[in-house]
Design an enzyme around this catalytic site. Structure first.
Site, PDB file in Angstrom:
ATOM      1  N   SER A 284      12.560  -0.952  -0.336  1.00 36.47           N
ATOM      2  CA  SER A 284      13.721  -0.784   0.560  1.00 36.47           C
ATOM      3  C   SER A 284      13.805  -1.890   1.605  1.00 36.47           C
ATOM      4  O   SER A 284      13.591  -1.649   2.792  1.00 36.47           O
ATOM      5  CB  SER A 284      13.727   0.600   1.230  1.00 36.47           C
ATOM      6  OG  SER A 284      12.454   1.107   1.535  1.00 36.47           O
TER       7      SER A 284
ATOM      8  N   THR B 195       2.317   3.058  -2.430  1.00 31.81           N
ATOM      9  CA  THR B 195       1.937   4.039  -3.452  1.00 31.81           C
ATOM     10  C   THR B 195       0.595   4.675  -3.113  1.00 31.81           C
ATOM     11  O   THR B 195       0.427   5.897  -3.208  1.00 31.81           O
ATOM     12  CB  THR B 195       1.848   3.369  -4.842  1.00 31.81           C
ATOM     13  OG1 THR B 195       3.082   2.697  -5.085  1.00 31.81           O
ATOM     14  CG2 THR B 195       1.596   4.388  -5.935  1.00 31.81           C
TER      15      THR B 195
ATOM     16  N   GLY C 158       0.800  -1.241   0.000  1.00 33.02           N
ATOM     17  CA  GLY C 158       0.000   0.000   0.000  1.00 33.02           C
ATOM     18  C   GLY C 158       0.825   1.279   0.000  1.00 33.02           C
ATOM     19  O   GLY C 158       0.286   2.360   0.210  1.00 33.02           O
TER      20      GLY C 158
HETATM   21  P1  ADP Z   1       2.770  -0.792  -3.131  1.00 32.36           P
HETATM   22  O1  ADP Z   1       2.994   0.609  -3.628  1.00 32.36           O
HETATM   23  O2  ADP Z   1       3.206  -0.989  -1.704  1.00 32.36           O
HETATM   24  O3  ADP Z   1       3.319  -1.837  -4.055  1.00 32.36           O
HETATM   25  P2  ADP Z   1       0.016  -0.297  -3.888  1.00 32.36           P
HETATM   26  O4  ADP Z   1      -0.313   0.978  -3.178  1.00 32.36           O
HETATM   27  O5  ADP Z   1       0.355  -0.224  -5.337  1.00 32.36           O
HETATM   28  O6  ADP Z   1       1.180  -1.048  -3.069  1.00 32.36           O
HETATM   29  O7  ADP Z   1      -1.211  -1.331  -3.718  1.00 32.36           O
HETATM   30  C1  ADP Z   1      -1.862  -1.549  -2.475  1.00 32.36           C
HETATM   31  C2  ADP Z   1      -3.271  -2.075  -2.691  1.00 32.36           C
HETATM   32  O8  ADP Z   1      -3.886  -2.275  -1.410  1.00 32.36           O
HETATM   33  C3  ADP Z   1      -4.164  -1.088  -3.445  1.00 32.36           C
HETATM   34  O9  ADP Z   1      -4.968  -1.823  -4.340  1.00 32.36           O
HETATM   35  C4  ADP Z   1      -5.013  -0.458  -2.315  1.00 32.36           C
HETATM   36  O10 ADP Z   1      -6.262  -0.044  -2.779  1.00 32.36           O
HETATM   37  C5  ADP Z   1      -5.149  -1.597  -1.318  1.00 32.36           C
HETATM   38  N1  ADP Z   1      -5.381  -1.180   0.084  1.00 32.36           N
HETATM   39  C6  ADP Z   1      -6.326  -1.689   0.906  1.00 32.36           C
HETATM   40  N2  ADP Z   1      -6.312  -1.100   2.124  1.00 32.36           N
HETATM   41  C7  ADP Z   1      -5.329  -0.189   2.086  1.00 32.36           C
HETATM   42  C8  ADP Z   1      -4.814   0.755   3.057  1.00 32.36           C
HETATM   43  N3  ADP Z   1      -5.288   0.870   4.307  1.00 32.36           N
HETATM   44  N4  ADP Z   1      -3.777   1.522   2.676  1.00 32.36           N
HETATM   45  C9  ADP Z   1      -3.253   1.406   1.435  1.00 32.36           C
HETATM   46  N5  ADP Z   1      -3.690   0.560   0.482  1.00 32.36           N
HETATM   47  C10 ADP Z   1      -4.730  -0.243   0.797  1.00 32.36           C
END
Ligand code: ADP
Length: 185
Positions: free
Chosen positions: A87, A20, A18
């Site tokens: 990281s 990004t 999450g």
């Molecule tokens: P990363 O950048 O760590 O690879 P992303 O942000 O691309 O992860 O993806 C995270 C996924 O999890 C998204 O589809 C987002 O909608 C979902 N998600 C569910 N709950 C949360 C939360 N509390 N915070 C952030 N993302 C969440």
């Protein structure tokens, strides 16, 4: 523009945890409030600043050092820098923390099973099939932070709750006035 304090907010965690999503939401709120911010996104950085680096420990550490260097320059000029990068190694995260000084570490934490189930970019499937090697959490290590300023359990909390936690930490550390979060909600 009002005087603002520079700080690096460093989001670390597994792919799909999450980083990004939270970074974008925090950035949007800060921009709406007129703060000067910059996002250093790990995927984008690997396409330019650290193009050519791979996923060995040495290359991953070099990737983080370069991101840390840019972040340091921006931070000392009053920018709020949001770094979103897996990281995976603790030692180099500590190294950049020491260099930058004004540093808030956010552990974006969801269990591997949750990240794999989300499989936002389809990368876990490829990692399981062996198409992608050295994939963090599957075939490469992830060392969780021991004392992060913030831990966002994204499998248990909403995005809004995660974002609020980041703002609370920035306020508590004196980087934002306490009204910043109240304005966002
Ligand atoms: P990363 O950048 O760590 O690879 P992303 O942000 O691309 O992860 O993806 C995270 C996924 O999890 C998204 O589809 C987002 O909608 C979902 N998600 C569910 N709950 C949360 C939360 N509390 N915070 C952030 N993302 C969440």
């Amino acid at each position: 523009m009002a005087q603002q304090k520079g700080v690096t907010v460093w989001f670390t965690g597994l792919s799909g945890a999450g980083k990004t999503t939270i970074t974008q939401a925090v950035a949007q709120t800060l921009r709406e409030q007129g703060y000067g911010i910059e996002i250093l996104d790990g995927d984008l950085i690997r396409e330019n600043l650290t193009k050519g680096l791979g996923f060995s420990k040495a290359d991953r550490d070099e990737n983080i050092r370069r991101i840390g260097f840019v972040s340091q320059l921006l931070t000392r000029n009053g920018v709020i820098v949001l770094v979103s990068a897996i990281s995976p190694y603790r030692a180099v995260r500590e190294e950049v923390r020491q260099k930058i000084g004004s540093f808030v570490e956010v552990f974006v934490n969801a269990p591997l099973a949750t990240c794999e189930e989300r499989d936002v970019k389809g990368l876990y499937k490829k990692a399981r099939s062996g198409e992608i090697k050295q994939f963090t959490g599957i075939s490469d290590p992830y060392e969780p932070p021991l004392h992060p300023e913030v831990e966002c359990r994204t499998d248990l909390e909403t995005l809004d709750e995660s974002v609020s936690q980041v703002f609370a930490a920035l306020e508590a550390a004196g980087y934002l006035p306490t009204e910043a979060r109240a304005m966002a909600h």
